[in-house]
Write a protein that holds these residues in place. Structure first.
Motif, PDB file in Angstrom:
ATOM      1  N   PRO A  17       0.821  -1.229   0.000  1.00  0.00           N
ATOM      2  CA  PRO A  17       0.000   0.000   0.000  1.00  0.00           C
ATOM      3  C   PRO A  17       0.850   1.272   0.000  1.00  0.00           C
ATOM      4  CG  PRO A  17      -0.137  -1.118   2.130  1.00  0.00           C
ATOM      5  CD  PRO A  17       0.583  -2.033   1.206  1.00  0.00           C
ATOM      6  N   MET A  18       2.051   1.189   0.607  1.00  0.00           N
ATOM      7  CA  MET A  18       2.907   2.373   0.627  1.00  0.00           C
ATOM      8  C   MET A  18       3.307   2.777  -0.786  1.00  0.00           C
ATOM      9  SD  MET A  18       3.110   3.594   3.463  1.00  0.00           S
ATOM     10  CE  MET A  18       4.333   4.804   3.066  1.00  0.00           C
ATOM     11  N   ASN A  19       3.392   1.764  -1.650  1.00  0.00           N
ATOM     12  CA  ASN A  19       3.702   2.024  -3.048  1.00  0.00           C
ATOM     13  C   ASN A  19       2.675   3.002  -3.618  1.00  0.00           C
ATOM     14  OD1 ASN A  19       5.047   1.653  -5.456  1.00  0.00           O
ATOM     15  ND2 ASN A  19       3.720  -0.025  -6.103  1.00  0.00           N
ATOM     16  N   GLY A  20       1.414   2.727  -3.264  1.00  0.00           N
ATOM     17  CA  GLY A  20       0.340   3.614  -3.715  1.00  0.00           C
ATOM     18  C   GLY A  20       0.515   5.006  -3.153  1.00  0.00           C
ATOM     19  N   VAL A  21       0.760   5.068  -1.834  1.00  0.00           N
ATOM     20  CA  VAL A  21       0.832   6.380  -1.175  1.00  0.00           C
ATOM     21  C   VAL A  21       1.993   7.207  -1.730  1.00  0.00           C
ATOM     22  CG1 VAL A  21       1.196   7.545   1.037  1.00  0.00           C
ATOM     23  CG2 VAL A  21      -0.163   5.454   0.955  1.00  0.00           C
ATOM     24  N   VAL A  22       3.179   6.598  -1.731  1.00  0.00           N
ATOM     25  CA  VAL A  22       4.372   7.358  -2.107  1.00  0.00           C
ATOM     26  C   VAL A  22       4.349   7.732  -3.589  1.00  0.00           C
ATOM     27  CG1 VAL A  22       6.886   7.235  -2.300  1.00  0.00           C
ATOM     28  CG2 VAL A  22       5.757   6.389  -0.257  1.00  0.00           C
ATOM     29  N   SER A  23       4.088   6.724  -4.429  1.00  0.00           N
ATOM     30  CA  SER A  23       4.165   7.011  -5.863  1.00  0.00           C
ATOM     31  C   SER A  23       3.070   7.964  -6.300  1.00  0.00           C
ATOM     32  CB  SER A  23       4.061   5.717  -6.664  1.00  0.00           C
ATOM     33  OG  SER A  23       5.000   4.808  -6.180  1.00  0.00           O
ATOM     34  N   MET A  24       1.866   7.731  -5.798  1.00  0.00           N
ATOM     35  CA  MET A  24       0.773   8.577  -6.254  1.00  0.00           C
ATOM     36  C   MET A  24       0.933  10.002  -5.732  1.00  0.00           C
ATOM     37  SD  MET A  24      -0.668   6.691  -8.254  1.00  0.00           S
ATOM     38  CE  MET A  24      -2.306   6.972  -8.846  1.00  0.00           C
ATOM     39  N   SER A  25       1.472  10.147  -4.533  1.00  0.00           N
ATOM     40  CA  SER A  25       1.634  11.527  -4.063  1.00  0.00           C
ATOM     41  C   SER A  25       2.726  12.223  -4.862  1.00  0.00           C
ATOM     42  CB  SER A  25       1.904  11.576  -2.552  1.00  0.00           C
ATOM     43  OG  SER A  25       2.995  10.779  -2.223  1.00  0.00           O
ATOM     44  N   THR A  26       3.737  11.450  -5.309  1.00  0.00           N
ATOM     45  CA  THR A  26       4.771  12.053  -6.173  1.00  0.00           C
ATOM     46  C   THR A  26       4.116  12.543  -7.463  1.00  0.00           C
ATOM     47  OG1 THR A  26       6.277  10.396  -5.332  1.00  0.00           O
ATOM     48  CG2 THR A  26       7.035  11.643  -7.230  1.00  0.00           C
ATOM     49  N   LEU A  27       3.250  11.668  -8.032  1.00  0.00           N
ATOM     50  CA  LEU A  27       2.589  12.053  -9.283  1.00  0.00           C
ATOM     51  C   LEU A  27       1.638  13.230  -9.057  1.00  0.00           C
ATOM     52  CD1 LEU A  27       1.855   8.527 -10.767  1.00  0.00           C
ATOM     53  CD2 LEU A  27       3.480  10.218 -11.611  1.00  0.00           C
ATOM     54  N   LEU A  28       0.956  13.165  -7.920  1.00  0.00           N
ATOM     55  CA  LEU A  28       0.017  14.243  -7.596  1.00  0.00           C
ATOM     56  C   LEU A  28       0.755  15.581  -7.549  1.00  0.00           C
ATOM     57  CD1 LEU A  28      -2.869  14.910  -6.708  1.00  0.00           C
ATOM     58  CD2 LEU A  28      -2.174  14.493  -4.353  1.00  0.00           C
TER      59      LEU A  28
ATOM     60  N   GLU B 269       2.272  17.341  -0.142  1.00  0.00           N
ATOM     61  CA  GLU B 269       3.666  17.229   0.298  1.00  0.00           C
ATOM     62  C   GLU B 269       3.757  16.517   1.639  1.00  0.00           C
ATOM     63  OE1 GLU B 269       5.190  21.168   0.000  1.00  0.00           O
ATOM     64  OE2 GLU B 269       5.792  20.866  -2.088  1.00  0.00           O
ATOM     65  N   ILE B 270       2.783  16.826   2.514  1.00  0.00           N
ATOM     66  CA  ILE B 270       2.776  16.150   3.826  1.00  0.00           C
ATOM     67  C   ILE B 270       2.590  14.645   3.630  1.00  0.00           C
ATOM     68  CG2 ILE B 270       1.490  15.881   5.985  1.00  0.00           C
ATOM     69  CD1 ILE B 270       0.990  18.936   5.839  1.00  0.00           C
ATOM     70  N   VAL B 271       1.637  14.292   2.745  1.00  0.00           N
ATOM     71  CA  VAL B 271       1.403  12.867   2.487  1.00  0.00           C
ATOM     72  C   VAL B 271       2.684  12.233   1.967  1.00  0.00           C
ATOM     73  CG1 VAL B 271       0.153  11.210   1.035  1.00  0.00           C
ATOM     74  CG2 VAL B 271      -1.054  13.180   2.000  1.00  0.00           C
TER      75      VAL B 271
END
Ligand code: ADP
Length: 822
Positions: free
Chosen positions: A304-315, A329-331
């Motif tokens: 799940p961290m893959n989702g959080v980290v990668s998607m927030s980078t893309l976001l 950025e906080i996420v």
């Protein structure tokens, strides 16, 4: 030199004494007494070798003196010669001899005879004394022998070890109490009996134990001792017990005369060993379980961290309002911190369990420091700090050790320095501490101009979960594990760690490591070092068109699929997606992909198994050498090694970092490889055909909808999405799509109801159902409404693409107007 004897002369006549002294003084020491009483008193002071005793004396006569002397055992051995004029009768002579006198001489004494008698008696006395001495010695030795026999007997009987001896033919010659206790026989039942037949006749399984094979006998025959602990002895009652025994030959005058066997019952010992073994198995299992738990935990959290980290980078790469950017950025930061924490906990428990193994590889220190610098430069920049490094002279260019761990410690210390410094600079200095034969000790110092650490807290910061004060966590985050790990790693690498610091002025953290000097072929080592130190940051490849690369993504997890597709898209790539290894292999038999991104753990067929098939020449895969990059959520090094061993070319750890993915793709998708692709690729025509389709996709589940939409929007011309049947129906009427893809179970209006209504005006439109379940009811109804394909939501992208192509071709044959326009 001859001993000079002494003689006591006792006579009440002084003239007689004089006579004796004159006659004997040359040969003997003479001392005298004028009465019996004087003589007895004198004896207390001086012991003569012989006594010349007058018989007729006043007070005590010679007989009385003689009987007193002989009654005292101290004097009983002194020969006494009576000198008397009155012993005329034989009775008188007998009386004297009976009283213990040795001899007698009549007065007047013949001096020559006296001398002879004295000499003879003294000789006899001397011989007697010698005999007595020897007898005494013999007696003493006998007693000593007996005493030591008693000691040995006591020892043999007191020990809890069973001990028995045998003669040369194996018959028992002695046996102690402990042995009898263990085997249940009496001493009489053992002595003289063949011990093998008595207590060693069978193996533990009851089978006959031939005496010829008995190690006890062999020890006696070969003259060498033996010690065994896996046999049994037999009790008189027919039961056996495990023994530990030793047998040694008894050798007398160079000849073996028998054997001595020592044994003990090891039933308890065996039990303890068994328990110990069982406990060890349990402990090992617990340890394994702990490791497995850690690995699984790491894997499960990373997914799940893959989702959080990668998607927030893309976001963060999209247009966001200031507030949205702040939140994103906080996420992103929290995700990164959480990952760091997972890595640290994994490292910590691995080091703690003694499971961390160091690598031994050549590396170029300058390249390593360059890369660390490059990686952290952006953080330094962001914080407005200068970051630099210096390598002092004398350090060999190529070193051998664990570059990954050296990098980890430096990165951690520089990371801390940047975290706790608001202005100024962070400087890394590498210097040579010592240069021994074959190895060097290098000191790395990381100095900052930050907040510093109070003296009282300096020693504590290297203990786990310790920070300078509680406010540190609030202000700077962190776990207090980093320095502990650095300390352990430095120690593992043969060095130490320390810090000097001044509050408000800054700190210098330093550590030393022992590294081998490179030996052997310098060129090879340098090449190896260069490969290892390859930067993980991507370079820029000029003129490269990533969109031409054909990538196959094999990943079962929907979120991860989505993350990877987005990341790839943001890097200018696109990819086909399959959900397991089996589908990946199938896809590779149809399409000549340039690269495969392969998840390791997938249902049906894992990434490892799929790789094995892909690399097998007899499999139907078009390109057996296609680069395969593992996508692994397992952070442990051995998991990554496993990927390479399985035949994969590289790996990217999850959460996938965009820069890392970009670097790996650049590395493996060489421009030459992309050019190799045949231009007459049939896929191009298909892609062309699909790009003319208008597809309506109806799905209420947001995640699924987004995932398939992402894929569909890449391959079809126009994609219209709807959240439920009612919306889908409206969209159908508005856009008149070529194909409908729909879920069944949806709120407001389900898929089947929507289809029913579409069919009232259009019986031809191809419909594909993508459902999470399949019942005979739903299948029948779908049939009734002319559904072309009923697929599960796990349908791979490749299959969906093939299905769409079939629909498109069908439509083409029917001359569908939208498809004919080009
Ligand atoms: P973390 O930074 O995750 O809390 P560390 O073990 O790396 O854990 O550091 C422990 C503590 O030592 C930090 O929380 C901080 O209080 C202190 N510390 C470490 N490095 C520095 C530094 N360069 N300057 C000031 N304080 C530091």
């Amino acid at each position: 030199m001859n001993k000079r004897f002494s003689i006591l002369t006792v006579d009440d006549e002084a003239v007689n004494i004089k006579l004796m002294v004159a006659a004997l003084k040359d040969d003997y020491d003479i001392f005298t007494a004028l009465s019996g009483q004087d003589a007895i008193e004198l004896l207390e002071e001086q012991m003569p070798d012989l006594i010349l005793l007058d018989v007729m004396m006043p007070d005590l006569n010679g007989f009385e003196v003689c009987s007193i002397i002989n009654a005292d055992e101290r004097f009983a051995d002194i020969p006494i010669i009576f000198l008397t004029a009155s012993l005329e009768t034989i009775e008188g002579e007998l009386q004297g001899l009976e009283l213990g006198a040795t001899d007698y001489l009549a007065k007047p004494v013949n001096l020559a005879l006296l001398r002879l008698r004295i000499r003879n008696h003294l000789a006899v006395k001397e011989r007697n004394e010698l005999v007595k001495e020897q007898r005494d010695l013999l007696n003493r030795q006998k007693k000593e022998l007996q005493a030591s026999r008693d000691d040995i007997e006591r020892l043999l009987q007191t020990t809890d070890q069973g001990i028995y001896g045998t003669d040369i033919s194996g018959h028992c010659t002695f046996i102690n109490r402990a042995a009898l206790g263990m085997i249940g026989y009496s001493q009489d039942e053992c002595l003289g009996k063949g011990t093998h037949d008595l207590i060693h006749h069978s193996h533990s399984d009851g089978s006959h134990y031939p005496v010829a094979e008995c190690p006890i006998y062999r020890a006696r025959d070969t003259g060498e001792g033996c010690r065994l602990d896996f046999e049994v002895f037999w009790h008189k009652d027919g039961t056996s017990f495990p023994v530990e025994y030793s047998s040694y030959p008894i050798v007398t005058d160079g000849e073996t005369v028998g054997a001595v066997v020592t044994f003990s019952n090891i039933t308890e010992k065996k039990l303890i060993i068994e328990q110990f073994k069982a406990a060890k198995v349990q402990a090992d299992a617990a340890n394994e379980a702990k490791s497995a738990f850690l690995a699984v935990m790491s894997h499960e959290i990373r997914t799940p961290m893959n989702g959080v980290v990668s998607m927030s980078t893309l976001l963060l790469e999209t247009d966001l309002s200031a507030v949205q950017r702040d939140y994103a950025e906080i996420v992103s930061r929290s995700g990164e911190n959480l990952l760091l924490l997972i890595d640290e906990i994994l490292d910590f428990s691995k080091i703690d369990a003694g499971k961390l193994e160091l690598e031994r590889a050549c590396f170029d220190l300058q390249l390593l420091l360059d890369d660390i610098n490059r990686l952290l430069a952006y953080r330094a920049d962001d914080a407005g700090l200068a970051l630099s490094y210096t390598i002092e002279s004398g350090i060999p260019k190529i070193l051998k050790g664990d570059p990954g761990r050296v990098r980890q410690v430096i990165t951690n210390l520089v990371g801390n320095a940047l975290k706790f410094t608001t202005q100024g600079a962070v400087v890394v200095t590498a210097s040579l501490v010592s240069d021994q034969e074959g190895s060097v000790t290098i000191r790395f110092a990381i100095s900052d101009t930050g907040i510093g650490i109070p003296e009282s807290r300096l020693s504590a910061i290297f203990t786990p979960f310790t920070q300078v004060d509680a406010s540190t966590t609030r202000k700077y985050g962190g776990t207090g594990l980093g320095l502990t790990i650095c300390k352990r790693l430095a120690e593992l690498m043969g060095g130490e760690i320390g810090v000097t610091s001044e509050e408000g002025k800054g700190s210098t953290f330093w550590f030393t490591v022992q590294l081998e000097k490179q030996s052997g072929e310098p060129l090879k080592a340098a090449q190896e070092a260069a490969t290892l130190a390859q930067p993980v940051t991507p370079g820029v490849v000029a003129g490269r068109d990533n969109s031409t690369a054909r990538i196959l993504l094999a990943e079962d997890n929907l979120i991860n699929q989505k993350v990877a597709l987005h990341l790839l898209k943001s890097l200018g790539y696109s990819a086909d997606v399959v959900s397991d290894g089996q589908q990946a292999v199938e896809a590779l038999t149809k399409i000549n992909y340039d690269l495969v991104l392969m998840d390791c753990m997938m249902p049906n067929m894992s990434g490892f198994e799929a790789t094995d098939i892909i690399r097998t020449q007899s499999s139907g895969v078009l390109d057996h050498n296609v680069p395969i990059i593992a996508l692994t959520a397992n952070a442990m090094k051995e998991d990554r090694d496993k990927c390479l061993e399985a035949g994969m070319d590289d790996y990217v750890a999850k959460p996938v970092k965009k820069v890392v993915l970009a670097a790996v793709l650049e590395k493996w998708l060489s421009p030459a490889r992309l050019l190799q692709r045949k231009t007459s690729d049939v896929g191009n025509q298909n892609i062309d055909l699909l790009s003319r389709l208008t597809v309506l996709y109806v799905e209420d589940d947001e995640m699924t909808r987004e995932l398939y939409s992402l894929f569909l929007s890449d391959i079809v011309g126009t994609l219209i999405t709807a959240h439920n049947g009612a919306e889908g129906l409206a969209a159908y009427h508005q856009h008149r799509p070529d194909i409908v893809i729909t879920d069944i179970m949806m709120p407001e209006m389900d898929g089947l109801e929507m289809l029913k209504q579409i069919r009232t005006s259009n019986t031809a439109i191809p419909v594909i159902v993508l459902s999470a379940f399949e019942t005979s009811d739903s299948l029948n109804q779908s049939n009734d409404f002319g559904v072309l394909r009923y697929e599960m939501k796990t349908l791979s992208r490749t299959k969906l693409k093939v299905t769409l192509l079939e629909c498109a071709n069908g439509l083409l044959e029917k001359g569908a107007p939208t498809l004919s326009r080009s």
